[in-house]
Design an enzyme around this catalytic site. Structure first.
Site, PDB file in Angstrom:
ATOM      1  N   SER A 104     -11.690  -0.957   0.119  1.00  0.00           N
ATOM      2  CA  SER A 104     -10.378  -1.073   0.754  1.00  0.00           C
ATOM      3  C   SER A 104     -10.518  -1.449   2.220  1.00  0.00           C
ATOM      4  O   SER A 104      -9.840  -2.358   2.723  1.00  0.00           O
ATOM      5  CB  SER A 104      -9.612   0.249   0.648  1.00  0.00           C
ATOM      6  OG  SER A 104      -9.150   0.496  -0.644  1.00  0.00           O
ATOM      7  N   HIS A 137      -3.407   5.896   3.846  1.00  0.00           N
ATOM      8  CA  HIS A 137      -4.242   4.751   3.491  1.00  0.00           C
ATOM      9  C   HIS A 137      -3.670   3.452   4.052  1.00  0.00           C
ATOM     10  O   HIS A 137      -4.382   2.665   4.696  1.00  0.00           O
ATOM     11  CB  HIS A 137      -4.371   4.662   1.968  1.00  0.00           C
ATOM     12  CG  HIS A 137      -5.393   3.660   1.510  1.00  0.00           C
ATOM     13  ND1 HIS A 137      -5.088   2.341   1.298  1.00  0.00           N
ATOM     14  CD2 HIS A 137      -6.710   3.797   1.209  1.00  0.00           C
ATOM     15  CE1 HIS A 137      -6.174   1.687   0.890  1.00  0.00           C
ATOM     16  NE2 HIS A 137      -7.171   2.559   0.838  1.00  0.00           N
ATOM     17  N   ASP A 175       0.859  -1.184   0.000  1.00  0.00           N
ATOM     18  CA  ASP A 175       0.000   0.000   0.000  1.00  0.00           C
ATOM     19  C   ASP A 175       0.897   1.237   0.000  1.00  0.00           C
ATOM     20  O   ASP A 175       1.971   1.231  -0.598  1.00  0.00           O
ATOM     21  CB  ASP A 175      -0.923  -0.044   1.235  1.00  0.00           C
ATOM     22  CG  ASP A 175      -2.243   0.667   1.012  1.00  0.00           C
ATOM     23  OD1 ASP A 175      -2.229   1.896   0.817  1.00  0.00           O
ATOM     24  OD2 ASP A 175      -3.299   0.003   1.040  1.00  0.00           O
TER      25      ASP A 175
END
Length: 344
Positions: free
Chosen positions: A221, A66, A32
């Site tokens: 996600s 994120h 990520d």
């Protein structure tokens, strides 16, 4: 931990599941935007790597937030803080892989290298909260990870990016994750498609953020990281269970939503953490016989007085009958049914 803020934990009965497994001994790779150190992840992060330049060199930095959020959904452990985040598998370890500078701006090549690295570091679960073009390198990496007995959990994708299930979620053998809202209904942001396997909470999901803070995210996600945490719980409790059986346990115990049976919005249903850890789930392939057999009449012993044939027929009949019973249980497992509590 405030239950109202982390509504997904209450919805999934996470604390009850934690009495059964907390993911100890399992490494979950997170390719990520990297993972920033956070108080709620203290002790949960192991040094990883940077696939692309510009990070810390070991995956332990994040300027986007994120990756840090996904790591928290999997393995945060701030149980005693009123604002802290608690993950689905709080004793799992996170292997951070910096493969995307701003999450969605990563490339298939970087994701493929991240998956290869995760396999080389013996991660048991890979949580892919991204989609990429199914180029040859990425397809090869995903298939190699599946062959290496790694559980890959991947986001189906969000409406606006595409209306189709993305890659690697669309790859057979990968657990494709869609999303539901707080009421357990299909999340408007989640794409639908025949590849969807299971769904999990995906709207207003609270988790760890940058600079020791917190973030609230919406999308597949977040649902993917939650399912990756669920896979870690299973792999911790059943360490000898193959990756395919881990996926099977998640789908077989999911709470059916929408039309009866599997459908394109919910897949097999909403994950049930407690059922996935406690139900007696017949192995893959067994339930596909579709046969419900009556108990056979015992055969007479042969001339040697050997009852082996009779015992074998009785065992086969019991197995086939159990297979049929499993099909009935699986098809009737609706949202208003209590989860199975057939303890091991």
């Amino acid at each position: 931990m405030e239950e109202e803020r982390q509504w997904h934990l209450k919805s999934l009965h996470a604390l009850e599941a934690h009495a059964l497994s907390q993911g100890e001994g399992v490494v979950v790779a997170v390719p990520d935007s990297g993972v920033s150190p956070h108080p709620d992840l203290a002790g949960s992060l192991v040094p990883g790597t940077d696939i692309i330049p510009g990070g810390s060199g070991n995956g332990l930095s994040d300027t986007d937030g994120h990756g840090t959020g996904m790591a928290g959904l999997i393995a945060a452990h701030a149980k005693n803080s009123s604002i802290g985040a608690l993950g689905i598998a709080p004793r799992a370890k996170i292997l951070p892989i910096y493969s995307s500078p701003a999450h969605r701006d990563g490339t298939s090549e970087a994701l493929a290298e991240g998956i290869d690295y995760a396999v080389s570091r013996h991660a048991q679960v890979i949580s892919v909260s991204a989609t990429g073009a199914p180029d040859a390198h990425l397809q090869r990496a995903v298939k190699a990870a599946i062959q290496a007995n790694v559980t890959i959990v991947a986001a189906a994708g969000n409406i606006g990016t595409s209306s189709l299930v993305g890659y690697p979620a669309s790859e057979p053998g990968v657990i494709a994750v869609g999303g539901v809202d707080r009421n357990g209904n299909h999340a408007a942001i989640s794409v639908s498609g025949p590849e969807i396997d299971v769904v999990a909470p995906a709207v207003n999901i609270y988790s760890t953020g940058l600079n020791g803070g917190y973030r609230v995210g919406t999308g597949t996600s977040d649902a993917t990281a939650i399912v990756a945490g669920a896979a870690a719980l299973i792999r911790s409790k059943y360490p000898s269970l193959p990756a395919a059986e881990v996926a099977h346990r998640l789908t077989a115990t999911a709470v059916d939503k929408g039309p009866p049976g599997r459908d394109d919005q919910y897949g097999y249903g909403v994950i049930d953490l407690v059922a996935a850890l406690t139900a007696d789930v017949p192995p893959l392939g067994f339930e596909s016989t579709g046969v419900t057999a009556p108990a056979p009449t015992a055969a007479a012993p042969d001339a040697r007085g050997d009852n082996g044939t009779a015992r074998g027929l009785a065992t086969l009949g019991a197995l086939l009958a159990a297979g049929g019973a499993y099909l009935v249980w699986r098809r009737r497992r609706r949202a208003d049914d209590p989860p199975p509590r057939i303890s091991r």
